[in-house]
Design a protein around this motif. Sequence first.
Motif, PDB file in Angstrom:
ATOM      1  N   ARG A   1       0.848  -1.201   0.000  1.00  0.00           N
ATOM      2  CA  ARG A   1       0.000   0.000   0.000  1.00  0.00           C
ATOM      3  C   ARG A   1       0.873   1.237   0.000  1.00  0.00           C
TER       4      ARG A   1
ATOM      5  N   ALA B   1       0.352   4.997   1.477  1.00  0.00           N
ATOM      6  CA  ALA B   1      -0.581   5.532   2.472  1.00  0.00           C
ATOM      7  C   ALA B   1      -0.327   7.004   2.778  1.00  0.00           C
ATOM      8  N   PRO B   2      -0.571   7.868   1.827  1.00  0.00           N
ATOM      9  CA  PRO B   2      -0.312   9.288   2.089  1.00  0.00           C
ATOM     10  C   PRO B   2      -1.391   9.905   2.987  1.00  0.00           C
ATOM     11  N   SER B   3      -0.992  10.915   3.726  1.00  0.00           N
ATOM     12  CA  SER B   3      -1.968  11.718   4.460  1.00  0.00           C
ATOM     13  C   SER B   3      -2.333  12.880   3.543  1.00  0.00           C
TER      14      SER B   3
ATOM     15  N   ARG C   1      -4.096   3.932   0.073  1.00  0.00           N
ATOM     16  CA  ARG C   1      -4.789   4.126   1.339  1.00  0.00           C
ATOM     17  C   ARG C   1      -4.658   5.583   1.762  1.00  0.00           C
TER      18      ARG C   1
ATOM     19  N   ASP D   1      -4.733   8.193   4.427  1.00  0.00           N
ATOM     20  CA  ASP D   1      -4.620   8.284   5.894  1.00  0.00           C
ATOM     21  C   ASP D   1      -5.215   9.606   6.369  1.00  0.00           C
TER      22      ASP D   1
ATOM     23  N   TYR E   1      -2.597   7.688  13.553  1.00  0.00           N
ATOM     24  CA  TYR E   1      -2.079   6.854  12.481  1.00  0.00           C
ATOM     25  C   TYR E   1      -1.500   5.522  12.959  1.00  0.00           C
TER      26      TYR E   1
ATOM     27  N   SER F   1      -3.053   2.407  11.142  1.00  0.00           N
ATOM     28  CA  SER F   1      -2.228   1.750  10.137  1.00  0.00           C
ATOM     29  C   SER F   1      -2.083   0.257  10.421  1.00  0.00           C
TER      30      SER F   1
ATOM     31  N   ARG G   1       8.529   2.140   3.629  1.00  0.00           N
ATOM     32  CA  ARG G   1       8.300   3.548   3.963  1.00  0.00           C
ATOM     33  C   ARG G   1       9.624   4.171   4.357  1.00  0.00           C
TER      34      ARG G   1
ATOM     35  N   HIS H   1      10.271   6.311   9.878  1.00  0.00           N
ATOM     36  CA  HIS H   1       9.238   5.491  10.516  1.00  0.00           C
ATOM     37  C   HIS H   1       9.802   4.307  11.299  1.00  0.00           C
TER      38      HIS H   1
HETATM   39  N1  GLU Z   1       0.434   8.300   6.438  1.00  0.00           N
HETATM   40  C1  GLU Z   1       1.727   7.848   6.823  1.00  0.00           C
HETATM   41  C2  GLU Z   1       2.755   8.818   6.252  1.00  0.00           C
HETATM   42  O1  GLU Z   1       2.453   9.482   5.274  1.00  0.00           O
HETATM   43  C3  GLU Z   1       1.964   6.450   6.292  1.00  0.00           C
HETATM   44  C4  GLU Z   1       3.189   5.808   6.776  1.00  0.00           C
HETATM   45  C5  GLU Z   1       3.162   4.328   6.447  1.00  0.00           C
HETATM   46  O2  GLU Z   1       3.468   3.992   5.309  1.00  0.00           O
HETATM   47  O3  GLU Z   1       2.785   3.533   7.284  1.00  0.00           O
HETATM   48  O4  GLU Z   1       3.826   8.969   6.783  1.00  0.00           O
END
Ligand code: GLU
Length: 441
Positions: A5, A7-9, A39, A41, A183, A187, A201, A205
């Motif tokens: 996935r 997963a942008p905010s 996805r 976020d 998140y 997540s 990612r 993270h």
């Molecule tokens: N929304 C998170 C971000 O943009 C996703 C991080 C992830 O891939 O779990 O940093």
Amino acid sequence: MTTTRFAPSPTGYIHVGNLRTALMNYLIARKAGGTFILRIDDTDPERSKEEYVDAIKQDLEWLGLHWDRIERQSDRLDRYAEAADKLREMGRFYEAFETPTELDLKRKKQLNMGKPPVYDRAALNLSDAEKEALRAERGNGVWRFKLDHERIEWNDGILGDISIDASSVSDPVLIRGDGQVLYTIASVVDDTEMGVTDVVRGSDHVTNTATQIQIIEALGGTCPRFAHHSLLTGPQGEALSKRLGTLALRDLREQGVQPMALLSLMARLGSSDPVELRSDMAELIEGFDIGRFGAAPTKFDVQDLFPLTAKHLQSLPLADVADAVAEAGVPADLAEPFWAMARENITTLADLKGWWELCRDGAEPLIADEDRDFIAEAIALLPEGPFDGETWGKWTSAVKEATGRKGKGLFMPLRKALTGMERGPEMAALLPLLQVIRAKA
Ligand code: GLU
């Protein structure tokens, strides 16, 4: 089945750093014939904006990073609440009431004593009556996940074996005082329920991953394979975080960067494979291997995108750029020879306009005094139309014969007179397109 996935905010436009994440996840899924999920976020209702959701989709579509499924965290809040209840029942979740100022003070004290600034779990010692009193005074507390103080280990797809001492990490806040789910838990619930097998990612993270591994295990899920790519720096190794705002994908698109140029660079930058222009997505997928990426910060220079863009454009047939050629003002009957002439001489499609203006209007001639008579004589020798690819050769032979000039002394003054420039397109290709000359002939 491999499932990844991106997963942008939706709190801003996505930039080259996000693209690196998106692309790696996309390529892993496609290479394995798996599923790629987009996805969103968006658990933060204040900062998440619908216009950014649309913009993210547009940017990914522009690049050809098609998703198989789209999910939105704001649609799944009940799932997160359920997971939170489960953690509460297990005794892994506790309410804490410190204000940001209090937490800050604690951190400063710890740092002064040379200790890591880890939350001290003071809230665990609160009696029910004390909690009641704090709640009445300050409103609901935040909910923290109680980490097991042991080493958290995983084999990272890029960083190799990682081992983090959980006691060096604060118990993460998963739910805010106002009830907003964060998140970290959302997540985990999504990755587990959506069967995500691989998570790539940014290395910012890594600590999240450590805490998420414990949350996944507490909830009875299976951990995906994790890989953390290095962060991008500028060409000099300088931090890029502040400048990423100017490296939004839409800005690059505005500047004329071509998708294949951007994808070719980002799919290999920071790996042991050379960055070369690839012809299509299939080629990128075929040669992709996450194991070839290194942990060191990756230098990114936006200027590298332009030679790749130029090279990509050179390889395209007219059909792929017909719109841009028409937009530059080129009449349909000249589109084919115009593109053949121009494609070797542009960096981006925006440069087409200038070449067409030269063809249509001519240029301010650049004629040295000693060449004046020569140019006048040459113009008089211009053959009758219609002009084609042979005209330049025939004409310059005739001029050579009449004037005795040859080589550079023959060609350069003609080029400068006709184009106002010392360098530029193949004259044989350009001449038939020069409307002013055609009118004269
Ligand atoms: N929304 C998170 C971000 O943009 C996703 C991080 C992830 O891939 O779990 O940093």
